[in-house]
Design an enzyme around this catalytic site. Sequence first.
Site, mmCIF file in Angstrom:
data_model
loop_
_atom_site.group_PDB
_atom_site.id
_atom_site.type_symbol
_atom_site.label_atom_id
_atom_site.label_comp_id
_atom_site.label_asym_id
_atom_site.label_seq_id
_atom_site.Cartn_x
_atom_site.Cartn_y
_atom_site.Cartn_z
ATOM 1 C CB THR A 33 46.559 33.933 17.512
ATOM 2 O OG1 THR A 33 47.049 33.138 18.590
ATOM 3 C CG2 THR A 33 45.694 35.059 18.031
ATOM 4 C CB THR A 41 47.908 9.322 25.395
ATOM 5 O OG1 THR A 41 47.802 10.568 24.703
ATOM 6 C CG2 THR A 41 47.239 9.441 26.753
ATOM 7 C CD GLN A 90 54.907 33.974 14.456
ATOM 8 O OE1 GLN A 90 54.294 33.822 13.396
ATOM 9 N NE2 GLN A 90 54.644 34.972 15.276
ATOM 10 C CE LYS A 116 47.999 29.832 15.897
ATOM 11 N NZ LYS A 116 49.266 29.294 16.437
ATOM 12 C CG ASN A 140 50.971 31.140 11.871
ATOM 13 O OD1 ASN A 140 51.236 30.792 10.709
ATOM 14 N ND2 ASN A 140 51.876 31.653 12.678
#
EC number: 1.1.1.25
Length: 279
Positions: free
Chosen positions: A63, A156, A250, A67, A88
């Site tokens: 983490t 953006t 996950q 990563k 990860n």
Amino acid sequence: MSFQLGLIGYPIKHSLSPWIHKKFLRASNLEGEYSIIEIDPGLNFADQMEKFKQNRIDGFNVTVPYKQKIISYLDHVDEEAQNIGAVNTVVNRNGKWTGYNTDSIGYVRSLEAKYPEAFTQKSTRILLIGAGGAARGIYYSLVSSGFKQIDIANRTTESAEKIAKHSYVNTNVLTLTSAERRLGRYDIIIQTTSVGMKPNEDRSIISLENLKESSIVSDIIYQPIKTKILSAAESKGASIHFGHTMLLYQAQYAFEIWTNQKMPVNDMDDQLKNILEGR
């Protein structure tokens, strides 16, 4: 065989990964340990990785802030992790380290577990909000799942365009204002930014004024469990999807990589929710 597993990062003392993986180990009747291994950024990372290799750990999670940094220490990187640009999960196979990214696949698994019907119709129109690392990973996993219309909205547009240009599916890049106007076109809206996370839980990245009632709104934030955008979606009659389930799925995929066993989540969803709501 006793599995030696762990998590590296900093700071990680309050991580819930040990709770999750120890439950998986018990449920699978496998012996093993899952340890927290904090690596202070002030330490020499290369030295720490060399110690790790000598200790012959079977697998570990990675983490922040490592990563991306871990990649140069791996022998092989899975294609999806290469596309995302972050690892990860690492598995030790015969002394060789292979890196994966289970976050995005875990997210998609969690969404499918809650709303399987959405995955039977590949005409489902999806809007991703945000264009950071989480959005990039989720985008690739949704593409791999067969969805053909995945638009990206971001403050953006440049970051969103970088994600979209490498895909073969239909992707429109939108400003947040444009996404708000078009919101009624989407079946699934996925919020991937940190907007609305504690201690700024009173914030929402977009207005849901034009949301249709049949939509699913998902937020990857899990502190708080029910973010402002999820509360707004629920008040309009839409279905919602909580971010904490991504943590579980996950981890499920990481455990599968390490042990070749896919463990059911069962009621861990509610248990984890209760833990997080108590924090």
